[in-house]
Design an enzyme around this catalytic site. Structure first.
Site, PDB file in Angstrom:
ATOM      1  N   ARG A 163     -21.937  -9.674 -38.106  1.00  0.00           N
ATOM      2  CA  ARG A 163     -20.970  -9.508 -37.022  1.00  0.00           C
ATOM      3  C   ARG A 163     -19.589  -9.259 -37.630  1.00  0.00           C
ATOM      4  O   ARG A 163     -19.177  -9.971 -38.546  1.00  0.00           O
ATOM      5  CB  ARG A 163     -20.926 -10.743 -36.131  1.00  0.00           C
TER       6      ARG A 163
ATOM      7  N   TRP B 256     -20.837  -2.845 -19.773  1.00  0.00           N
ATOM      8  CA  TRP B 256     -20.994  -1.896 -18.667  1.00  0.00           C
ATOM      9  C   TRP B 256     -20.324  -2.427 -17.406  1.00  0.00           C
ATOM     10  O   TRP B 256     -19.656  -1.706 -16.675  1.00  0.00           O
ATOM     11  CB  TRP B 256     -22.499  -1.676 -18.455  1.00  0.00           C
TER      12      TRP B 256
ATOM     13  N   ARG C 296      -9.026  -4.589 -31.101  1.00  0.00           N
ATOM     14  CA  ARG C 296      -7.989  -5.234 -31.919  1.00  0.00           C
ATOM     15  C   ARG C 296      -7.477  -4.294 -33.015  1.00  0.00           C
ATOM     16  O   ARG C 296      -6.293  -4.260 -33.323  1.00  0.00           O
ATOM     17  CB  ARG C 296      -8.543  -6.522 -32.562  1.00  0.00           C
TER      18      ARG C 296
ATOM     19  N   HIS D  12     -12.336   2.855 -30.720  1.00  0.00           N
ATOM     20  CA  HIS D  12     -13.736   3.294 -30.588  1.00  0.00           C
ATOM     21  C   HIS D  12     -13.956   4.585 -31.389  1.00  0.00           C
ATOM     22  O   HIS D  12     -14.971   4.750 -32.063  1.00  0.00           O
ATOM     23  CB  HIS D  12     -14.102   3.522 -29.123  1.00  0.00           C
TER      24      HIS D  12
ATOM     25  N   ASP E  44     -17.890  -5.253 -33.683  1.00  0.00           N
ATOM     26  CA  ASP E  44     -16.841  -5.797 -32.811  1.00  0.00           C
ATOM     27  C   ASP E  44     -15.470  -5.562 -33.443  1.00  0.00           C
ATOM     28  O   ASP E  44     -15.338  -5.487 -34.665  1.00  0.00           O
ATOM     29  CB  ASP E  44     -17.092  -7.302 -32.630  1.00  0.00           C
ATOM     30  N   GLY E  45     -14.470  -5.467 -32.594  1.00  0.00           N
ATOM     31  CA  GLY E  45     -13.083  -5.420 -33.086  1.00  0.00           C
ATOM     32  C   GLY E  45     -12.400  -4.070 -32.973  1.00  0.00           C
ATOM     33  O   GLY E  45     -11.292  -3.906 -33.478  1.00  0.00           O
TER      34      GLY E  45
ATOM     35  N   LEU F 228     -34.883   5.796 -42.758  1.00  0.00           N
ATOM     36  CA  LEU F 228     -34.256   4.721 -41.976  1.00  0.00           C
ATOM     37  C   LEU F 228     -34.549   4.848 -40.474  1.00  0.00           C
ATOM     38  O   LEU F 228     -34.386   5.926 -39.898  1.00  0.00           O
ATOM     39  CB  LEU F 228     -32.734   4.790 -42.192  1.00  0.00           C
TER      40      LEU F 228
ATOM     41  N   ARG G  78      -7.067   1.461 -26.741  1.00  0.00           N
ATOM     42  CA  ARG G  78      -8.365   0.928 -27.186  1.00  0.00           C
ATOM     43  C   ARG G  78      -9.329   2.039 -27.611  1.00  0.00           C
ATOM     44  O   ARG G  78     -10.101   1.887 -28.562  1.00  0.00           O
ATOM     45  CB  ARG G  78      -9.015   0.115 -26.049  1.00  0.00           C
TER      46      ARG G  78
ATOM     47  N   ARG H  24     -15.920  -3.756 -18.250  1.00  0.00           N
ATOM     48  CA  ARG H  24     -14.836  -2.949 -18.842  1.00  0.00           C
ATOM     49  C   ARG H  24     -14.363  -1.915 -17.840  1.00  0.00           C
ATOM     50  O   ARG H  24     -15.134  -1.486 -16.973  1.00  0.00           O
ATOM     51  CB  ARG H  24     -15.333  -2.246 -20.106  1.00  0.00           C
TER      52      ARG H  24
ATOM     53  N   ARG I 194     -20.271 -15.695 -32.636  1.00  0.00           N
ATOM     54  CA  ARG I 194     -21.111 -15.673 -31.423  1.00  0.00           C
ATOM     55  C   ARG I 194     -22.219 -14.648 -31.588  1.00  0.00           C
ATOM     56  O   ARG I 194     -22.035 -13.644 -32.264  1.00  0.00           O
ATOM     57  CB  ARG I 194     -20.283 -15.205 -30.207  1.00  0.00           C
TER      58      ARG I 194
HETATM   59  C1  FPP Z   1     -16.547  -3.717 -29.626  1.00  0.00           C
HETATM   60  O1  FPP Z   1     -15.178  -3.654 -29.828  1.00  0.00           O
HETATM   61  C2  FPP Z   1     -17.139  -2.404 -29.624  1.00  0.00           C
HETATM   62  C3  FPP Z   1     -17.747  -1.792 -28.564  1.00  0.00           C
HETATM   63  C4  FPP Z   1     -17.885  -2.391 -27.243  1.00  0.00           C
HETATM   64  C5  FPP Z   1     -18.292  -0.460 -28.618  1.00  0.00           C
HETATM   65  C6  FPP Z   1     -18.957  -0.060 -29.884  1.00  0.00           C
HETATM   66  C7  FPP Z   1     -18.679   1.342 -30.075  1.00  0.00           C
HETATM   67  C8  FPP Z   1     -18.444   1.920 -31.239  1.00  0.00           C
HETATM   68  C9  FPP Z   1     -18.572   1.251 -32.534  1.00  0.00           C
HETATM   69  C10 FPP Z   1     -18.006   3.327 -31.220  1.00  0.00           C
HETATM   70  C11 FPP Z   1     -18.940   4.329 -31.624  1.00  0.00           C
HETATM   71  C12 FPP Z   1     -20.368   4.117 -31.524  1.00  0.00           C
HETATM   72  C13 FPP Z   1     -21.222   5.101 -31.223  1.00  0.00           C
HETATM   73  C14 FPP Z   1     -22.647   4.855 -31.418  1.00  0.00           C
HETATM   74  C15 FPP Z   1     -20.805   6.404 -30.722  1.00  0.00           C
HETATM   75  P1  FPP Z   1     -14.217  -4.219 -28.714  1.00  0.00           P
HETATM   76  O2  FPP Z   1     -13.731  -3.085 -27.889  1.00  0.00           O
HETATM   77  O3  FPP Z   1     -14.878  -5.297 -27.938  1.00  0.00           O
HETATM   78  O4  FPP Z   1     -13.061  -4.800 -29.612  1.00  0.00           O
HETATM   79  P2  FPP Z   1     -12.136  -6.061 -29.300  1.00  0.00           P
HETATM   80  O5  FPP Z   1     -13.043  -7.256 -29.245  1.00  0.00           O
HETATM   81  O6  FPP Z   1     -11.215  -6.089 -30.487  1.00  0.00           O
HETATM   82  O7  FPP Z   1     -11.445  -5.777 -28.019  1.00  0.00           O
END
Ligand code: FPP
Length: 265
Positions: free
Chosen positions: A202, A83, A38, A51, A34-35, A146, A47, A86, A208
């Site tokens: 997390r 899904w 941010r 990613h 997560d994050g 793994l 954003r 967003r 959470r």
């Molecule tokens: C949460 O951050 C992250 C996601 C919803 C997507 C996870 C994706 C990746 C880690 C990118 C690459 C992964 C692969 C496997 C290609 P958020 O957008 O909810 O962050 P925020 O809470 O700060 O808005």
């Protein structure tokens, strides 16, 4: 202390690894990544830049997990809610990123003997994404290191619903009406072939579960770090394992229990 440090670890990773107790090594770690948003916002970036940087964190973490001989790592990449809730542009970007990641990363999966799998309702994803996922599963099927599982279009509640429906379908096929017990549900979860979940990590400080591995997390240890996902890496993974080793696990009893651990190679 461990007798030998696995090859390829950075200096800091090796130092942290050398302090770990071989008798209390987790078998299965799952991470809520997560994050990203941010991380990007703090840099005045869109954003999707978060990613994109998150992919580097995935690469570094997977590499470290595989080098230290962790048996199973499960990463929450995309929830059912992601899904639905967003913008389409962001979900399409994430799907494209996943496709590219699987292709680019394949030589590293082979080099590190990593077996790739997916959990969740990923059969609902666009055909070209499913094709790449099927390809990654097939290409790495005979790898024995793994087990790297990506939770994609995943929800913990829908996993339990899917398990119950799968039990009902099986009992209809067999013409029996056995009662559903915990063992039956466990056997029909997406993760039935994976070791017990020891540690749930997390990032980004939120306290959470966000509908992740609800059943499996019943007795796992939880470690929350303030680091945003793009800043996560092998060092932080080892710090989480070190913290895990300080926890007293009682599984509902009054005495500490140390489940047998798989010794890393
Ligand atoms: C949460 O951050 C992250 C996601 C919803 C997507 C996870 C994706 C990746 C880690 C990118 C690459 C992964 C692969 C496997 C290609 P958020 O957008 O909810 O962050 P925020 O809470 O700060 O808005």
């Amino acid at each position: 202390m461990r007798s030998s440090i696995p090859a390829g670890l950075s200096h800091k990773e090796a130092e942290l690894y050398s302090r770990l107790d071989p008798a209390r090594f987790p078998q299965h770690i799952a991470i809520i990544m997560d994050g990203n948003g941010r991380w990007a916002k703090r840099r005045h970036l869109p954003r999707i830049a978060g990613h994109r940087s998150g992919v580097f964190a995935v690469r570094n973490t997977v590499q470290c997990a595989s080098r230290i001989g962790l048996p199973a790592l499960t990463l929450y990449a995309f929830s059912v809610e992601n899904w639905l809730r967003r913008p389409k542009t962001e979900t399409s970007f994430l799907m494209g990123l996943l496709r590219r990641y699987l292709k680019i990363e394949m030589p590293a999966f082979q080099e590190h003997n990593v077996r790739v799998q997916f959990i969740g309702r990923w059969r609902e994803l666009p055909a070209e994404v499913q094709e790449r996922m099927d390809w990654a599963i097939a290409e790495t099927a005979s790898n024995t290191g793994l087990i790297l599982t990506f939770a994609i279009n995943y929800g913990g509640r829908s996993e339990i619903v899917d398990a119950v429906n799968s039990i009902l379908a099986q009992s209809r096929r067999n013409g029996n009406h056995a009662e559903i017990d915990e063992e039956a549900i466990e056997q029909h979860l997406y993760t039935s072939h994976l070791p017990e979940l020891d540690l749930l990590v997390r990032t980004s400080g939120e306290m959470r579960l966000s509908n992740f591995l609800l059943w499996q997390a019943a007795y796992s240890e939880i470690f929350v770090t303030d680091a945003l996902w793009p800043d996560f890496n092998g060092v932080k993974l080892l710090e989480a394992i070190a913290e895990f080793q300080t926890r007293e696990r009682r599984f509902g009893g009054i005495h500490a229990i140390h489940p047998p651990s798989v010794q890393p190679a």
